[in-house]
Design a protein around this motif. Structure first.
Motif, PDB file in Angstrom:
ATOM      1  N   GLN A  32      -6.522   3.233  11.087  1.00  0.00           N
ATOM      2  CA  GLN A  32      -6.566   1.790  11.310  1.00  0.00           C
ATOM      3  C   GLN A  32      -7.949   1.237  10.982  1.00  0.00           C
ATOM      4  N   LEU A  33      -8.988   1.986  11.325  1.00  0.00           N
ATOM      5  CA  LEU A  33     -10.343   1.528  11.037  1.00  0.00           C
ATOM      6  C   LEU A  33     -10.594   1.466   9.534  1.00  0.00           C
ATOM      7  N   ARG A  34     -10.187   2.514   8.819  1.00  0.00           N
ATOM      8  CA  ARG A  34     -10.416   2.556   7.375  1.00  0.00           C
ATOM      9  C   ARG A  34      -9.519   3.631   6.773  1.00  0.00           C
ATOM     10  N   PRO A  35      -8.407   3.232   6.141  1.00  0.00           N
ATOM     11  CA  PRO A  35      -7.495   4.218   5.550  1.00  0.00           C
ATOM     12  C   PRO A  35      -8.208   5.033   4.476  1.00  0.00           C
ATOM     13  N   THR A  36      -8.166   6.343   4.590  1.00  0.00           N
ATOM     14  CA  THR A  36      -8.810   7.191   3.582  1.00  0.00           C
ATOM     15  C   THR A  36      -8.158   7.003   2.214  1.00  0.00           C
ATOM     16  N   SER A  37      -6.854   6.713   2.206  1.00  0.00           N
ATOM     17  CA  SER A  37      -6.161   6.519   0.935  1.00  0.00           C
ATOM     18  C   SER A  37      -6.648   5.267   0.216  1.00  0.00           C
ATOM     19  N   SER A  61      -1.421   2.679  -2.676  1.00  0.00           N
ATOM     20  CA  SER A  61      -1.228   3.906  -1.912  1.00  0.00           C
ATOM     21  C   SER A  61      -1.461   3.672  -0.427  1.00  0.00           C
ATOM     22  N   ALA A  62      -2.512   2.917  -0.090  1.00  0.00           N
ATOM     23  CA  ALA A  62      -2.803   2.615   1.316  1.00  0.00           C
ATOM     24  C   ALA A  62      -1.677   1.795   1.940  1.00  0.00           C
ATOM     25  N   LEU A  63      -1.122   0.855   1.176  1.00  0.00           N
ATOM     26  CA  LEU A  63      -0.020   0.037   1.694  1.00  0.00           C
ATOM     27  C   LEU A  63       1.237   0.876   1.900  1.00  0.00           C
ATOM     28  N   GLU A  64       1.495   1.808   0.994  1.00  0.00           N
ATOM     29  CA  GLU A  64       2.663   2.683   1.157  1.00  0.00           C
ATOM     30  C   GLU A  64       2.548   3.517   2.422  1.00  0.00           C
ATOM     31  N   THR A  65       1.332   3.986   2.719  1.00  0.00           N
ATOM     32  CA  THR A  65       1.109   4.740   3.954  1.00  0.00           C
ATOM     33  C   THR A  65       1.299   3.847   5.170  1.00  0.00           C
ATOM     34  N   LEU A  66       0.771   2.627   5.088  1.00  0.00           N
ATOM     35  CA  LEU A  66       0.917   1.674   6.185  1.00  0.00           C
ATOM     36  C   LEU A  66       2.397   1.353   6.433  1.00  0.00           C
TER      37      LEU A  66
END
Length: 350
Positions: A204-209, A217-222
């Motif tokens: 939540q603080l900072r997606p590594t992806s 990619s970060a949105l897909e993980t979210l």
């Protein structure tokens, strides 16, 4: 350069419609003529006398010198000061003057005085400084998020993993004591929950992806995380395959993250349509849900919505929300990728 005569009707149109205040006054500062803008700006009228500005009123004039600095110093092209206007109020103005008529026989002079309101310029500067301050605060916040996320992932998570390994070693030596063995299992389960929580907080603080693979990619993980913990169905449509400027990626991610979390908490929606497309250098972001909607007037000033708006405006973009009770909610943001401003400098936070 050849000079062409100016049609008087054009001069009159300019005089009537120009936004600067134009005043013709004599050597005693009596107003002989003024355009509508001057009247709106000052509240003065023809026949009245132009008051001295705050500087001229207080300055020391030489013997025989005109107290008006602009008249006394013909070489000065313009002058910034405060001018008394409506009922004693003072207005910040830029003034310039020029001698436009002189009667040698009677020593009569007429001056052109031009007044330009500086209030609007000052407000624009205040807005610019406010936007710059918000941008810097967002940058600092993201750098701190990145630092904390790395600390949780590389520091705290590794320490907990080491503890987990130690528990396994201890467990192998207490097989005979069933009660102690059960207690160690409980501790290990609690440790796994703590590790999962830290992983979630770090993401939540900072997606590594987001740093490694980019916005999509970060949105897909979210989306996967939200769908696994709620009944919400999220459909993502995008044509973006590469990386975007880092400032765009983190700010757009935060806006979508806030929007989806609001849907989960308040909208009672079943489905969300998420659009993220690039079209001729313009990035379009749309989040639409089929939830219960809300009254926009009542929601004005909400911190969540304002933070979303601020992030998009930092990218020189436009942010818009459409919603009504029973009609769902649509969040729309548009920005030019080549006009998004400076990227967030994260070199100090790595």
């Amino acid at each position: 350069m050849e000079q062409y005569p100016v049609d008087p009707k054009y001069l009159n149109q300019i005089f009537e419609h120009i936004q600067d205040g134009i005043i013709v006054m004599d050597q005693n500062r009596e107003i002989l003529l003024m355009n509508p803008a001057a009247g709106r700006l000052t509240g003065w009228a023809v026949g009245e006398h132009v008051p001295f500005c705050s500087y001229c009123k207080e300055r020391k004039a030489e013997a025989g010198e005109n107290r008006c600095y602009l008249i006394a110093r013909n070489e000065v092209p313009y002058f910034l000061s405060q001018m008394p206007v409506y009922h004693g109020k003072k207005l910040d103005v830029e003034m310039s003057t020029a001698l436009i008529y002189q009667d040698q026989d009677h020593q009569e002079k007429e001056y052109l005085l031009v007044l330009r309101d500086q209030t609007l310029r000052q407000k624009e500067e205040e807005v610019r400084l406010s936007k710059m301050m918000i941008k810097r605060l967002i940058e600092v916040q993201e750098r701190e998020h990145k630092r904390l996320a790395h600390e949780l992932h590389d520091g705290v998570s590794q320490s907990l993993y080491t503890i987990s390994v130690a528990l396994q070693a201890i467990e192998s030596t207490i097989q005979a004591d069933e009660r102690l063995h059960d207690y160690v299992n409980e501790v290990r389960a609690e440790l796994q929950r703590a590790m999962s929580d830290i992983k979630a907080y770090s993401h939540q603080l900072r997606p590594t992806s987001l740093d490694g693979l980019g916005l999509v990619s970060a949105l897909e993980t979210l989306i996967h995380t939200i769908q696994s913990t709620s009944s919400l169905s999220i459909e993502l449509k995008t044509n973006i395959s590469g990386r975007l400027p880092s400032a765009v990626e983190i700010n757009v991610y935060r806006v979508i993250q806030e929007g989806l979390h609001n849907v989960v908490k308040y909208a009672e929606a079943k489905k969300v349509y998420l659009l993220l497309v690039e079209d001729q250098g313009r990035l379009i972001v749309e989040v639409h849900d089929d939830g219960k909607g809300f009254d926009l007037e009542q929601a004005k000033g909400g911190l969540g919505l304002e933070h979303m708006r601020e992030r998009i405006e930092q990218l020189n973009g436009h942010f818009h929300i459409e919603s009504a009770p029973g009609k769902g909610t649509t969040i729309l943001a548009k920005m030019m990728l080549d006009e998004s401003g400076e990227e967030i400098d994260e070199s100090h936070g790595s």
